[in-house]
Scaffold this motif. Structure first.
Motif, PDB file in Angstrom:
ATOM      1  N   ARG A  23      16.585 -11.224  33.668  1.00 25.27           N
ATOM      2  CA  ARG A  23      16.337 -12.392  33.927  1.00 25.27           C
ATOM      3  C   ARG A  23      15.330 -12.522  32.932  1.00 25.27           C
ATOM      4  O   ARG A  23      14.151 -11.475  32.791  1.00 25.27           O
ATOM      5  N   VAL A  24      15.207 -13.623  31.964  1.00 23.72           N
ATOM      6  CA  VAL A  24      14.302 -14.001  31.267  1.00 23.72           C
ATOM      7  C   VAL A  24      13.927 -15.410  31.982  1.00 23.72           C
ATOM      8  O   VAL A  24      14.237 -16.160  31.954  1.00 23.72           O
ATOM      9  N   ASP A  25      12.257 -15.963  32.827  1.00 24.56           N
ATOM     10  CA  ASP A  25      12.287 -17.410  32.914  1.00 24.56           C
ATOM     11  C   ASP A  25      10.832 -17.398  31.822  1.00 24.56           C
ATOM     12  O   ASP A  25       9.767 -16.749  31.812  1.00 24.56           O
ATOM     13  N   ILE A  26      10.995 -18.414  31.678  1.00 27.52           N
ATOM     14  CA  ILE A  26       9.734 -19.750  31.085  1.00 27.52           C
ATOM     15  C   ILE A  26       9.171 -20.707  32.329  1.00 27.52           C
ATOM     16  O   ILE A  26       9.996 -21.583  32.762  1.00 27.52           O
ATOM     17  N   SER A  27       7.954 -20.565  32.112  1.00 28.06           N
ATOM     18  CA  SER A  27       7.042 -21.487  32.645  1.00 28.06           C
ATOM     19  C   SER A  27       6.635 -22.256  31.700  1.00 28.06           C
ATOM     20  O   SER A  27       5.430 -22.212  30.902  1.00 28.06           O
ATOM     21  N   PRO A  28       7.399 -23.383  31.772  1.00 27.73           N
ATOM     22  CA  PRO A  28       6.555 -24.405  31.044  1.00 27.73           C
ATOM     23  C   PRO A  28       5.340 -25.723  31.431  1.00 27.73           C
ATOM     24  O   PRO A  28       4.601 -26.127  30.916  1.00 27.73           O
ATOM     25  N   LEU A  61       3.389 -22.096  27.379  1.00 27.00           N
ATOM     26  CA  LEU A  61       4.564 -21.690  27.674  1.00 27.00           C
ATOM     27  C   LEU A  61       4.483 -20.292  27.849  1.00 27.00           C
ATOM     28  O   LEU A  61       4.097 -19.764  27.334  1.00 27.00           O
ATOM     29  N   TRP A  62       4.561 -19.972  29.500  1.00 27.39           N
ATOM     30  CA  TRP A  62       4.604 -18.720  29.965  1.00 27.39           C
ATOM     31  C   TRP A  62       5.819 -17.807  29.860  1.00 27.39           C
ATOM     32  O   TRP A  62       7.178 -17.687  30.499  1.00 27.39           O
ATOM     33  N   ALA A  63       6.069 -16.536  29.569  1.00 26.79           N
ATOM     34  CA  ALA A  63       7.319 -15.891  29.490  1.00 26.79           C
ATOM     35  C   ALA A  63       6.928 -15.032  30.221  1.00 26.79           C
ATOM     36  O   ALA A  63       5.750 -13.890  30.539  1.00 26.79           O
TER      37      ALA A  63
END
Lengths: 552, 552
Positions: free
Chosen positions: A465-470, A513-515
């Motif tokens: 999984r890759v999750d991105i926080s905006p 953006l954080w990955a």
């Protein structure tokens, strides 16, 4: 031969070494081949003179400037140190040579004489500088060209005490070391040119699942050796009471079943520039471009070792030492090792590779033979492989003993004990946003911004999984598209390319953006670099964070 | 037989099932054995009535109260719901049975009739509640005894609409389900008593490198089955076009080489209570005590599978389904699966184990046979193992399909898609401080406080370092003593016990301590729980943080 020239020049610097040097040069020039030359010189002279130096280190300040800088592709190697200064006294080489201890430590650069005694504790390459006591540093700087920057030369010049007598001047230009370097793709982002270290631009990383050979990032410790595939041999040595040796030409290696492994190779220092923002670290200031992906082809190391008589008895605690044909300023070959048990586990798919993405290995990637150790830091995938030794000891090289080990955030160069720190044989989970880049302006389509990047984890772990926080961790959006390969569980050595679609508000002008990625062991990336900071800037795998402008 | 009784009682609740029930009870009582009974009933009746329920979930609020509570060792199962209430109307069972849809959903508990329609969306066990529409919930609550708390009973009573007619009352006491539970060590900290879930006290964890069997934490989903080792068989079924089946007694398993593996088993929900502090999650509120270490002995699963004809062809994407003898309220056996390629990799050292720390497996740990899947969450190490099936599908059980999967922090019970979330087959790096405990007073000796704990990482990764911060991340002190075992690289399944010595200032009265571990893939723990939060409270591996008072 350039090697011989370096050695002779260095030897000539000190009269007391003249006898040794004479022995060395007696070797019949017709008889020696590349390898024998290394070995003979190493035994007789080189180790007495100096061991290796400053491997791949640059001043962190330089990295900082570079990452902010305007002209990232150009190596900043105009050195103005060493001009003759009429205002200063003149010294004979013999006088300079007496100052080779921590109490008084002088060096020569071109016309200049420098008292760098007070600089010794802060030398980024640590004790290696001691090998140059009372001598010219030019032979070292010729191999480790990253010294030749304005900043470092200005620093050197600040220690200037005099001029070298004109009768003692020698030509240390050493240009011939580098004349046989391969030509490189202009799109690579050069971090240092001598040795050549260059990363692939982020946006090109996500253009190809298997990186084209000419765009594969390049990490060299020394000049690229020029090897003839028809003459090349790899020697397997088994130290087990008595020493057993076998040699294989490339043709002879082909008696083993050929196989392919898709694997990313990543430098243990990838993303170091982000860790450097917390507090300066030593090493090439890689952005996220010290990772690329390829299909490697060759034979399995485990098959070759079995054929050489290595079985499962008496393997615990032993090591496989890989030695390359690339040599440092003292004639020492590059070398590192991995645990034998790791090498014998067929799941690890360790290759002796001759091909990369269907083509013969390019010179920059180890032509004609390299080890490929999937899931491990790329340093273990030794290029220009010329020998494999089964030994009860790890590689004794500088690169193995004094680098590529990890420490906690409180260890300093004074307190870090390399002898007890475990070597890095695998890599933690990481990810990066490649497109857009930090500072870019992106166009929102139907209220959505599309972002792309890579994720990778060592030791055969798959990215799940890759999750991105905006919104700085408030919410997380899971990447929808994951391009990967179908390797079996625990043997997933490829990277993963991903695409995520991030909803943005109508009026939103900017977004941070954080990955972060999660692998099949459900390890995730640390939030920030502070607590994983380490003196060498390795394993820099915290969240990747960028800010971009939005155009609607 | 208790199972038969439950089923018959439930059957009797609805007239429309009477014919099916009659078929079921015709089975010759002398002939059926435990396993056949399960299978027959499942086919004919049970699946038509209800599938499984509320696996191991407790209301998070309860967990919170428990962790703050005074009497942690006592299950708070005094339920006062279901008393007759003269002020409310009376309903016949037939009338109640009509209310079995989301439009109108009634249930019975003892004398009480409840309209819980509005509660359906917030039921912690999700859709499983639908199986009890128009019926008594007592058979379910008998198996999932964690419902029987004051809080939940009060909640139920708030939905009260009437009384059940006296002629329709049935005895659902179900006590006989639990009369054969083994006796347990009084030192275990009971989280729920029916089923029995209990953790080992932290200070006892670090007392023994191999946890004594009686202190090994216990995680049950259902009542403990009573099995006779001389009669027990494990059936291996290979679905490959045609179905091939072989059965092994324990004596027959002994024809394979016996071997030992030292492995910690950890519940995927270990340390859930800490994640629960961020935002309530569903599940047993484990502190750090849902992990213990043991030496397991048995035969290698891969040897048994090879003997049954499983080779390396056509293995990709297949699964090994383990089924235990423990059954839920509907007669469904506990079951879960792992990928076949994981099972066939000899490095994974997966056992069919009969012994634990030199003794025959205790009933709580799977007597007489269990799977042990080192490096995986303990749920995959199926106890009371009665069948092994090679299948192209994962286990279809509730426990496999609807639990032990991971989501990002933004997924809710409404948006989480269990079908596409990958099952958890390995565990991330974690650590905990065991002694002192949070709130303890410790004595500083010569300006140093000594602390002890464990660290563990799944997938065979070894713990390389444990670092303690005594000042909220400003500095880190590396643990000096690391007790571990000498397994080969990538096969390190044991936990690590560690001791660290933390310098404290003379005047210091209190200290906050953070622990984090680094494993051989150089993965580290995330700083905090916020970003790894997930609805099920799994994989809760952020830094462990405690505060203690210091006495000088």
């Amino acid at each position: 031969m350039s090697l011989k020239n370096i050695l002779l020049r260095t030897i000539n610097q000190k009269n007391k070494y003249i006898n040794l040097a004479a022995t060395a040069v007696k070797i019949n020039q017709e008889q020696y081949n590349y390898r024998e030359q290394n070995r003979q010189y190493r035994k007789t002279v080189a180790t007495a003179l100096f061991s290796s130096v400053l491997i791949g280190t640059v001043l962190a300040e330089k990295s900082k400037n570079e990452s902010k800088g305007k002209d990232k592709n150009k190596d900043d190697n105009i050195c103005e140190a060493g001009e003759r200064r009429p205002d200063l006294p003149t010294y004979r080489a013999e006088e300079v040579s007496k100052h080779d201890s921590v109490e008084s430590f002088w060096v020569i650069y071109k016309n200049g004489v420098y008292d760098v005694t007070s600089f010794l504790p802060s030398h980024p390459g640590g004790d290696q500088i001691m090998n140059a006591g009372g001598l010219s540093i030019e032979p070292f700087w010729n191999v480790y060209g990253m010294h030749k920057t304005k900043d470092i030369c200005a620093l050197l010049e600040s220690y200037r005490i005099g001029n070298l007598h004109e009768d003692d001047m020698m030509d240390h230009s050493g240009d011939e070391l580098w004349v046989k370097e391969p030509s490189r793709d202009k799109r690579l982002i050069v971090k240092t040119s001598k040795p050549f270290n260059a990363e692939i631009p982020a946006k090109l990383q996500v253009e190809h699942f298997d990186t084209p050979n000419e765009l594969f990032y390049v990490r060299q410790h020394m000049p690229v050796p020029e090897l003839d595939s028809s003459q090349h041999r790899v020697r397997v040595t088994i130290e087990n009471g008595e020493t057993v040796t076998r040699e294989f030409s490339l043709q002879q290696l082909d008696m083993f079943p050929r196989t392919q492994v898709r694997a990313a190779l990543m430098c243990a220092g990838n993303r170091r520039s982000e860790m450097n923002e917390v507090k300066p670290v030593k090493g090439i200031s890689w952005q996220g471009g010290a990772i690329s992906n390829a299909v490697w082809e060759g034979v399995l190391l485990v098959d070759v070792l079995r054929a050489c008589g290595v079985d499962n008895t008496d393997v615990a605690g032993k090591h496989v030492i890989f030695t390359g044909s690339d040599i440092d300023a003292t004639g020492v070959n590059f070398s590192t090792s991995i645990p034998l048990e790791q090498a014998l586990n067929p799941s690890n798919r360790i290759l002796l590779a001759t091909h990369m993405n269907g083509a013969v290995l390019p010179p920059d990637h180890g032509h004609p033979l390299r080890a490929v150790v999937p899931g491990a830091p790329a340093v273990r995938s030794v290029k220009w492989l010329e020998s494999i030794t089964i030994s009860k000891d790890e590689s004794s090289s500088h690169w193995h003993q004094k680098d590529y080990r990890s420490f906690n955030a409180s260890k300093t160069w004074e307190t870090a004990d390399f002898a007890t720190a475990p070597p890095i044989y695998s890599l933690p989970v990481t990810s990066a946003i490649c497109d857009p880049a930090n500072g870019d302006t992106v166009v929102a389509k139907n209220g959505v911004v599309e972002i792309r990047g890579y994720a990778y984890s060592g030791g055969g772990a798959k990215i799940l999984r890759v999750d991105i926080s905006p919104d700085c961790g408030e919410t997380w959006v899971q990447a929808e598209e994951m391009q990967t390969d179908d390797a079996p569980p625990q043997q997933h050595y490829s990277w993963t390319l991903w695409t995520a679609r991030i909803p943005v508000r109508k009026e939103q002008k900017e977004i941070e953006l954080w990955a972060k990625a999660t692998d099949s062991n459900f390890n995730t990336q640390p939030e920030k670099f502070d607590d994983i900071w380490n003196i060498r800037g390795l394993l820099s795998n915290a969240y990747h964070r960028i800010k971009v402008q939005i155009k609607h």
